[in-house]
Design an enzyme around this catalytic site. Sequence first.
Site, mmCIF file in Angstrom:
data_model
loop_
_atom_site.group_PDB
_atom_site.id
_atom_site.type_symbol
_atom_site.label_atom_id
_atom_site.label_comp_id
_atom_site.label_asym_id
_atom_site.label_seq_id
_atom_site.Cartn_x
_atom_site.Cartn_y
_atom_site.Cartn_z
ATOM 1 N N LEU A 189 -6.721 -1.449 -3.521
ATOM 2 C CA LEU A 189 -5.687 -2.119 -4.734
ATOM 3 C C LEU A 189 -5.587 -3.390 -4.514
ATOM 4 O O LEU A 189 -5.579 -4.009 -3.517
ATOM 5 C CB LEU A 189 -4.552 -1.274 -4.768
ATOM 6 C CG LEU A 189 -3.808 -1.199 -3.581
ATOM 7 C CD1 LEU A 189 -2.863 -2.549 -3.502
ATOM 8 C CD2 LEU A 189 -2.891 -0.033 -3.668
ATOM 9 N N GLY A 204 -6.602 -16.509 -1.087
ATOM 10 C CA GLY A 204 -5.592 -16.329 0.002
ATOM 11 C C GLY A 204 -4.943 -14.869 0.098
ATOM 12 O O GLY A 204 -5.816 -14.061 -0.452
ATOM 13 N N CYS A 232 -5.035 -10.144 2.262
ATOM 14 C CA CYS A 232 -6.238 -9.287 2.733
ATOM 15 C C CYS A 232 -7.520 -10.094 3.103
ATOM 16 O O CYS A 232 -7.926 -10.127 4.377
ATOM 17 C CB CYS A 232 -6.459 -8.422 1.815
ATOM 18 S SG CYS A 232 -5.491 -7.052 1.571
ATOM 19 N N LYS A 258 -7.354 -12.589 6.269
ATOM 20 C CA LYS A 258 -7.082 -11.656 7.454
ATOM 21 C C LYS A 258 -8.233 -10.892 7.832
ATOM 22 O O LYS A 258 -8.647 -10.534 8.982
ATOM 23 C CB LYS A 258 -5.999 -10.729 7.186
ATOM 24 C CG LYS A 258 -5.704 -9.708 8.399
ATOM 25 C CD LYS A 258 -4.196 -9.084 7.889
ATOM 26 C CE LYS A 258 -4.332 -8.079 7.103
ATOM 27 N NZ LYS A 258 -4.709 -6.827 7.086
ATOM 28 N N LYS A 285 15.598 -1.910 3.958
ATOM 29 C CA LYS A 285 14.633 -1.593 2.995
ATOM 30 C C LYS A 285 14.935 -0.412 2.195
ATOM 31 O O LYS A 285 14.917 -0.380 0.883
ATOM 32 C CB LYS A 285 13.126 -1.518 3.517
ATOM 33 C CG LYS A 285 12.372 -2.719 2.956
ATOM 34 C CD LYS A 285 10.786 -2.374 3.473
ATOM 35 C CE LYS A 285 9.908 -3.615 3.243
ATOM 36 N NZ LYS A 285 8.695 -3.296 3.959
ATOM 37 N N GLY A 314 -12.344 -22.490 -7.408
ATOM 38 C CA GLY A 314 -10.685 -22.769 -7.591
ATOM 39 C C GLY A 314 -10.293 -23.356 -6.286
ATOM 40 O O GLY A 314 -10.888 -24.051 -5.788
ATOM 41 N N VAL A 324 0.822 -1.318 0.081
ATOM 42 C CA VAL A 324 -0.039 -0.041 0.055
ATOM 43 C C VAL A 324 0.755 1.427 0.006
ATOM 44 O O VAL A 324 0.910 2.342 -0.771
ATOM 45 C CB VAL A 324 -0.885 -0.083 1.141
ATOM 46 C CG1 VAL A 324 -1.788 1.165 1.405
ATOM 47 C CG2 VAL A 324 -1.886 -1.381 1.145
HETATM 48 C C1 UDX Z 1 -8.034 -8.121 -2.493
HETATM 49 C C2 UDX Z 1 -9.007 -6.841 -2.844
HETATM 50 O O1 UDX Z 1 -9.454 -7.447 -4.322
HETATM 51 C C3 UDX Z 1 -8.560 -5.532 -2.961
HETATM 52 O O2 UDX Z 1 -9.736 -4.696 -3.157
HETATM 53 C C4 UDX Z 1 -8.032 -5.210 -1.358
HETATM 54 O O3 UDX Z 1 -7.509 -4.020 -1.252
HETATM 55 C C5 UDX Z 1 -6.898 -6.186 -0.918
HETATM 56 O O4 UDX Z 1 -7.541 -7.525 -1.200
HETATM 57 P P1 UDX Z 1 -5.672 -9.203 -3.447
HETATM 58 O O5 UDX Z 1 -5.663 -9.929 -2.092
HETATM 59 O O6 UDX Z 1 -4.506 -8.392 -4.105
HETATM 60 O O7 UDX Z 1 -6.941 -7.981 -3.321
HETATM 61 O O8 UDX Z 1 -6.183 -10.008 -4.761
HETATM 62 P P2 UDX Z 1 -7.580 -10.462 -5.344
HETATM 63 O O9 UDX Z 1 -7.493 -10.489 -6.814
HETATM 64 O O10 UDX Z 1 -8.766 -9.710 -4.580
HETATM 65 O O11 UDX Z 1 -7.662 -12.004 -4.960
HETATM 66 C C6 UDX Z 1 -7.788 -12.652 -3.687
HETATM 67 C C7 UDX Z 1 -8.063 -14.027 -3.636
HETATM 68 O O12 UDX Z 1 -9.060 -14.414 -4.221
HETATM 69 C C8 UDX Z 1 -6.718 -14.986 -4.492
HETATM 70 O O13 UDX Z 1 -6.183 -15.961 -3.826
HETATM 71 C C9 UDX Z 1 -7.294 -15.092 -5.778
HETATM 72 O O14 UDX Z 1 -6.957 -16.479 -6.487
HETATM 73 C C10 UDX Z 1 -8.918 -15.542 -5.205
HETATM 74 N N1 UDX Z 1 -9.881 -15.300 -6.220
HETATM 75 C C11 UDX Z 1 -10.177 -14.193 -6.860
HETATM 76 C C12 UDX Z 1 -10.663 -16.630 -6.550
HETATM 77 O O15 UDX Z 1 -10.430 -17.605 -6.066
HETATM 78 N N2 UDX Z 1 -11.765 -16.376 -7.504
HETATM 79 C C13 UDX Z 1 -12.155 -15.158 -7.827
HETATM 80 O O16 UDX Z 1 -13.120 -15.083 -8.899
HETATM 81 C C14 UDX Z 1 -11.452 -14.099 -7.755
#
Ligand code: UDX
Length: 441
Positions: A154, A258, A261, A264, A36, A254, A12
Amino acid sequence: MKNICVIGSGYVGMVTATCFADLGNKIVAVDVDEGKIEKLKQGVMPIYEPGLEELVERNVNAKRLYFTTSYEEGLQDADFVFICVGTPSAVDGEADLKYVRAAAQTIAEKMTKPLIVVNKSTVPVGTGDWTAEIIRNAQPEPIDFAVVSCPEFLREGSAIADFMNPDRNVFGSTNREAAEEVAHLYDPLGAVTVITDIRTSEMIKYASNAFLATRISFINEISIICERLGADVTEVARGMGYDKRIGPHFLNAGAGFGGSCFPKDVKALANMALIHGTHPQLLNAVMEINDFQRKHLGMKIRQLLDDSVDGKVIGMLGLAFKPNTDDIRDSPALTIARTLMNQGAKIRAYDPVAMENVKDELPTIELVENPYAVADGADILVVLTEWNEFKQLDMKRVKKLLNEPILVDGRNIYKPQTMRELGFVYRGVGRGFNGEGVRSD
Ligand code: UDX
């Protein structure tokens, strides 16, 4: 041009600092981790995020982006300070706020002029008020400040595009003027703006993530039912998605969700509900289904190997929790690998960018250079992250390399019929009776 200080150089923080710099502001990015910051000064990114390195370089060269470990330096000219530190899960699922507390305290001690403190970290509802209290109490002498909540939406892997083209930006504060000033920083993006109170803003973030996670668990539950009844969940999701009230997104069945975000945040929201005396039944089910989805894939693999993985070589394609990131936090691939290794399997894996991170986490896993090396002599091949490069493999070659032509497609990236025609024993997730309308397992 505004002077902005950004605290924390994780996902972020890095994206916020770099994108605001690219919009023409002057940014000082502060992190207490000297290693870092030293690396960032040499142009080495702390995370893998497509497009980030080039954008950092451009803005450092243009003297709009600086890195330092010093809060004094960061706050010297700042009109805004963005708190973008981590909020990991504590043991009980509650968000651990130690980094937010430390940042608020240091800001209070080092600020020398009026300041708008913007919280971007995902924090339990009520943290904005608490942050204001910490700052007030820790200031050596009173200086004007306001706290604004501005949750981050994001996604890893498309973080820069998400920042630059947001669906909406949300700002919450008891001080409407301060919220509007922060909103103005985002004016160049031309996005919809929601200005509200601080607790509502904090809740919007949790509710959004929990809703998306719920969609994923929903379709995963449907996928299990599809497997029993002979329907194909990918087609079911497509058929549902055209309904405008439903929409097509976040309906891919699927290996489950994971990352840093969803797991948690759903846990933290359920915990908040529990602490405040309600029973979060749906949130609990969302988490339970997500855990089950991983177990179910593990069971599927074992079943295909005659009910024992002991001594078998399992080839894994993908380790990151999703494509276009090297992040392995709470990755389904790792949970499944661990379970199978505990049952005596040997795991051989490839991931385009996440392998370095896996070395410490799973030292006994064999990491190889490409998908074909994974397949070579493996007893089964399992896809756990839908990287693009796995979609166009030479599957004839893959089949020849495998000991047994068994393919478990944990992300439904292949066409069942094509794989069967190539001679694979193919199993996707929720793809009916193996996608052929005839029970085959
Ligand atoms: C997520 C939110 O989308 C974002 O708005 C927030 O700020 C942070 O958490 P992120 O964790 O980066 O973002 O990934 P995201 O693309 O949302 O996918 C999260 C998880 O869901 C992944 O493990 C992905 O494989 C899984 N997923 C997503 C599915 O299993 N099926 C889907 O249709 C979409």
